[in-house]
Motif scaffolding. Structure first.
Motif, PDB file in Angstrom:
ATOM      1  N   THR A 141      52.550  23.014  40.670  1.00  0.00           N
ATOM      2  CA  THR A 141      53.169  23.329  41.949  1.00  0.00           C
ATOM      3  C   THR A 141      52.124  23.895  42.895  1.00  0.00           C
ATOM      4  O   THR A 141      51.192  24.583  42.486  1.00  0.00           O
ATOM      5  N   ARG A 142      52.301  23.577  44.152  1.00  0.00           N
ATOM      6  CA  ARG A 142      51.374  24.036  45.184  1.00  0.00           C
ATOM      7  C   ARG A 142      52.222  24.524  46.349  1.00  0.00           C
ATOM      8  O   ARG A 142      52.727  23.733  47.141  1.00  0.00           O
ATOM      9  N   PHE A 143      52.413  25.809  46.428  1.00  0.00           N
ATOM     10  CA  PHE A 143      53.226  26.367  47.492  1.00  0.00           C
ATOM     11  C   PHE A 143      52.428  26.351  48.793  1.00  0.00           C
ATOM     12  O   PHE A 143      51.356  26.937  48.867  1.00  0.00           O
ATOM     13  N   ALA A 144      52.954  25.652  49.777  1.00  0.00           N
ATOM     14  CA  ALA A 144      52.311  25.562  51.088  1.00  0.00           C
ATOM     15  C   ALA A 144      53.043  26.527  52.018  1.00  0.00           C
ATOM     16  O   ALA A 144      54.118  26.214  52.528  1.00  0.00           O
ATOM     17  N   ASN A 145      52.467  27.705  52.202  1.00  0.00           N
ATOM     18  CA  ASN A 145      53.132  28.736  52.993  1.00  0.00           C
ATOM     19  C   ASN A 145      53.454  28.277  54.405  1.00  0.00           C
ATOM     20  O   ASN A 145      54.499  28.636  54.949  1.00  0.00           O
ATOM     21  N   SER A 146      52.579  27.482  55.011  1.00  0.00           N
ATOM     22  CA  SER A 146      52.844  27.033  56.372  1.00  0.00           C
ATOM     23  C   SER A 146      54.088  26.151  56.422  1.00  0.00           C
ATOM     24  O   SER A 146      54.898  26.258  57.358  1.00  0.00           O
ATOM     25  N   LEU A 147      54.269  25.290  55.412  1.00  0.00           N
ATOM     26  CA  LEU A 147      55.464  24.444  55.380  1.00  0.00           C
ATOM     27  C   LEU A 147      56.722  25.270  55.121  1.00  0.00           C
ATOM     28  O   LEU A 147      57.756  25.063  55.758  1.00  0.00           O
ATOM     29  N   ARG A 202      56.687  21.305  45.270  1.00  0.00           N
ATOM     30  CA  ARG A 202      56.536  19.993  44.656  1.00  0.00           C
ATOM     31  C   ARG A 202      56.280  18.890  45.680  1.00  0.00           C
ATOM     32  O   ARG A 202      56.406  17.713  45.368  1.00  0.00           O
ATOM     33  N   GLN A 203      55.893  19.242  46.903  1.00  0.00           N
ATOM     34  CA  GLN A 203      55.632  18.240  47.929  1.00  0.00           C
ATOM     35  C   GLN A 203      54.337  17.495  47.618  1.00  0.00           C
ATOM     36  O   GLN A 203      53.502  17.999  46.869  1.00  0.00           O
ATOM     37  N   PRO A 204      54.178  16.288  48.165  1.00  0.00           N
ATOM     38  CA  PRO A 204      52.912  15.565  47.946  1.00  0.00           C
ATOM     39  C   PRO A 204      51.729  16.402  48.411  1.00  0.00           C
ATOM     40  O   PRO A 204      51.823  17.147  49.389  1.00  0.00           O
ATOM     41  N   ARG A 205      50.612  16.260  47.730  1.00  0.00           N
ATOM     42  CA  ARG A 205      49.428  17.068  48.034  1.00  0.00           C
ATOM     43  C   ARG A 205      48.901  16.813  49.434  1.00  0.00           C
ATOM     44  O   ARG A 205      48.246  17.665  50.015  1.00  0.00           O
ATOM     45  N   THR A 206      49.182  15.647  49.980  1.00  0.00           N
ATOM     46  CA  THR A 206      48.663  15.303  51.305  1.00  0.00           C
ATOM     47  C   THR A 206      49.592  15.729  52.441  1.00  0.00           C
ATOM     48  O   THR A 206      49.237  15.583  53.605  1.00  0.00           O
ATOM     49  N   LEU A 207      50.767  16.253  52.123  1.00  0.00           N
ATOM     50  CA  LEU A 207      51.721  16.638  53.165  1.00  0.00           C
ATOM     51  C   LEU A 207      51.271  17.914  53.866  1.00  0.00           C
ATOM     52  O   LEU A 207      51.028  18.936  53.221  1.00  0.00           O
ATOM     53  N   LYS A 228      38.052  18.592  50.974  1.00  0.00           N
ATOM     54  CA  LYS A 228      38.110  17.193  50.584  1.00  0.00           C
ATOM     55  C   LYS A 228      39.069  17.048  49.418  1.00  0.00           C
ATOM     56  O   LYS A 228      39.081  17.871  48.507  1.00  0.00           O
ATOM     57  N   GLN A 229      39.877  15.985  49.478  1.00  0.00           N
ATOM     58  CA  GLN A 229      40.799  15.695  48.395  1.00  0.00           C
ATOM     59  C   GLN A 229      40.502  14.290  47.881  1.00  0.00           C
ATOM     60  O   GLN A 229      40.143  13.396  48.646  1.00  0.00           O
ATOM     61  N   ILE A 230      40.683  14.102  46.595  1.00  0.00           N
ATOM     62  CA  ILE A 230      40.540  12.777  46.010  1.00  0.00           C
ATOM     63  C   ILE A 230      41.913  12.118  46.054  1.00  0.00           C
ATOM     64  O   ILE A 230      42.901  12.679  45.583  1.00  0.00           O
ATOM     65  N   ILE A 231      41.966  10.928  46.622  1.00  0.00           N
ATOM     66  CA  ILE A 231      43.219  10.193  46.747  1.00  0.00           C
ATOM     67  C   ILE A 231      43.265   9.138  45.645  1.00  0.00           C
ATOM     68  O   ILE A 231      42.333   8.351  45.478  1.00  0.00           O
ATOM     69  N   VAL A 232      44.362   9.091  44.906  1.00  0.00           N
ATOM     70  CA  VAL A 232      44.542   8.134  43.827  1.00  0.00           C
ATOM     71  C   VAL A 232      44.736   6.748  44.437  1.00  0.00           C
ATOM     72  O   VAL A 232      45.519   6.588  45.369  1.00  0.00           O
ATOM     73  N   PRO A 233      44.034   5.728  43.937  1.00  0.00           N
ATOM     74  CA  PRO A 233      44.204   4.380  44.470  1.00  0.00           C
ATOM     75  C   PRO A 233      45.634   3.888  44.290  1.00  0.00           C
ATOM     76  O   PRO A 233      46.315   4.259  43.336  1.00  0.00           O
ATOM     77  N   ALA A 234      46.080   3.032  45.210  1.00  0.00           N
ATOM     78  CA  ALA A 234      47.436   2.478  45.147  1.00  0.00           C
ATOM     79  C   ALA A 234      47.613   1.707  43.839  1.00  0.00           C
ATOM     80  O   ALA A 234      46.736   0.951  43.426  1.00  0.00           O
ATOM     81  N   GLY A 235      48.725   1.935  43.187  1.00  0.00           N
ATOM     82  CA  GLY A 235      49.022   1.239  41.943  1.00  0.00           C
ATOM     83  C   GLY A 235      48.457   1.892  40.701  1.00  0.00           C
ATOM     84  O   GLY A 235      48.786   1.501  39.591  1.00  0.00           O
ATOM     85  N   LEU A 244      66.446  18.539  60.195  1.00  0.00           N
ATOM     86  CA  LEU A 244      66.973  17.191  59.970  1.00  0.00           C
ATOM     87  C   LEU A 244      66.343  16.499  58.760  1.00  0.00           C
ATOM     88  O   LEU A 244      66.644  15.348  58.475  1.00  0.00           O
ATOM     89  N   LEU A 245      65.466  17.219  58.062  1.00  0.00           N
ATOM     90  CA  LEU A 245      64.838  16.649  56.869  1.00  0.00           C
ATOM     91  C   LEU A 245      65.867  16.481  55.753  1.00  0.00           C
ATOM     92  O   LEU A 245      66.822  17.252  55.646  1.00  0.00           O
ATOM     93  N   ALA A 246      65.636  15.501  54.903  1.00  0.00           N
ATOM     94  CA  ALA A 246      66.501  15.278  53.747  1.00  0.00           C
ATOM     95  C   ALA A 246      66.502  16.531  52.865  1.00  0.00           C
ATOM     96  O   ALA A 246      65.463  17.173  52.702  1.00  0.00           O
ATOM     97  N   PRO A 247      67.658  16.871  52.312  1.00  0.00           N
ATOM     98  CA  PRO A 247      67.744  18.090  51.482  1.00  0.00           C
ATOM     99  C   PRO A 247      66.752  18.106  50.325  1.00  0.00           C
ATOM    100  O   PRO A 247      66.199  19.157  50.003  1.00  0.00           O
ATOM    101  N   ASP A 248      66.500  16.965  49.697  1.00  0.00           N
ATOM    102  CA  ASP A 248      65.564  16.946  48.568  1.00  0.00           C
ATOM    103  C   ASP A 248      64.124  17.166  49.028  1.00  0.00           C
ATOM    104  O   ASP A 248      63.319  17.717  48.276  1.00  0.00           O
ATOM    105  N   ILE A 249      63.802  16.788  50.267  1.00  0.00           N
ATOM    106  CA  ILE A 249      62.465  17.055  50.805  1.00  0.00           C
ATOM    107  C   ILE A 249      62.290  18.549  51.027  1.00  0.00           C
ATOM    108  O   ILE A 249      61.268  19.135  50.659  1.00  0.00           O
ATOM    109  N   ILE A 250      63.300  19.176  51.606  1.00  0.00           N
ATOM    110  CA  ILE A 250      63.251  20.627  51.829  1.00  0.00           C
ATOM    111  C   ILE A 250      63.150  21.362  50.499  1.00  0.00           C
ATOM    112  O   ILE A 250      62.344  22.280  50.335  1.00  0.00           O
ATOM    113  N   GLU A 251      63.925  20.930  49.519  1.00  0.00           N
ATOM    114  CA  GLU A 251      63.893  21.563  48.202  1.00  0.00           C
ATOM    115  C   GLU A 251      62.513  21.420  47.559  1.00  0.00           C
ATOM    116  O   GLU A 251      61.985  22.374  46.975  1.00  0.00           O
ATOM    117  N   ALA A 252      61.913  20.250  47.702  1.00  0.00           N
ATOM    118  CA  ALA A 252      60.573  20.031  47.136  1.00  0.00           C
ATOM    119  C   ALA A 252      59.542  20.930  47.806  1.00  0.00           C
ATOM    120  O   ALA A 252      58.670  21.495  47.133  1.00  0.00           O
TER     121      ALA A 252
END
Length: 123
Positions: free
Chosen positions: A32-38, A95-100, A16-23, A82-90
């Motif tokens: 940093t959270r290295f996601a080995n699968s990604l 540094r990717q979003p925790r929900t990705l 379970k993850q806590i999601i921050v409310p919008a705004g 085809l992902l944006a270079p900054d997405i791949i770098e993140a």
């Protein structure tokens, strides 16, 4: 005294993850959270693309047979090139979003990089 905190809980990969409310300000730590699968998926995508582009394999079908994997899976992973270079770098920097999750990346994504950032939560 009653303290009320608006939060949402989301089930991700058995946790379970806590999601921050919008705004609201992001109060979660930004460690940093290295996601080995990604990371592995992005690396495979670029390796397989290089094998096809250099002519070692003539098609995705031929490469999937050589790798012993399903052609559909190979093609979905190849789309990660085809992902944006900054997405791949993140992703590589953790540094990717925790929900990705990989499942999100394997779904068809827009080719426009700003639309990718928006859909994947990088903006």
């Amino acid at each position: 005294m009653v303290i009320s905190i608006p939060v949402a809980f989301m089930q991700r990969g058995g946790r379970k993850q806590i999601i921050v409310p919008a705004g609201a300000d992001n109060w979660q730590p930004t460690a940093t959270r290295f996601a080995n699968s990604l990371i592995k998926a992005v690396a495979k995508a670029h390796r397989w693309r290089r094998l096809i582009e250099t002519g070692k394999y003539d098609s995705a079908a031929e490469l999937s047979k050589a790798e012993g994997i399903n052609e559909s899976y190979l093609c979905r992973i190849l789309r990660l090139t085809l992902l944006a270079p900054d997405i791949i770098e993140a992703i590589l920097d953790g540094r990717q979003p925790r929900t990705l999750e990989l499942q999100s990346l394997l779904k068809p994504l827009p080719t426009d990089w700003s639309a990718q950032r928006k859909r994947l939560g990088f903006t």
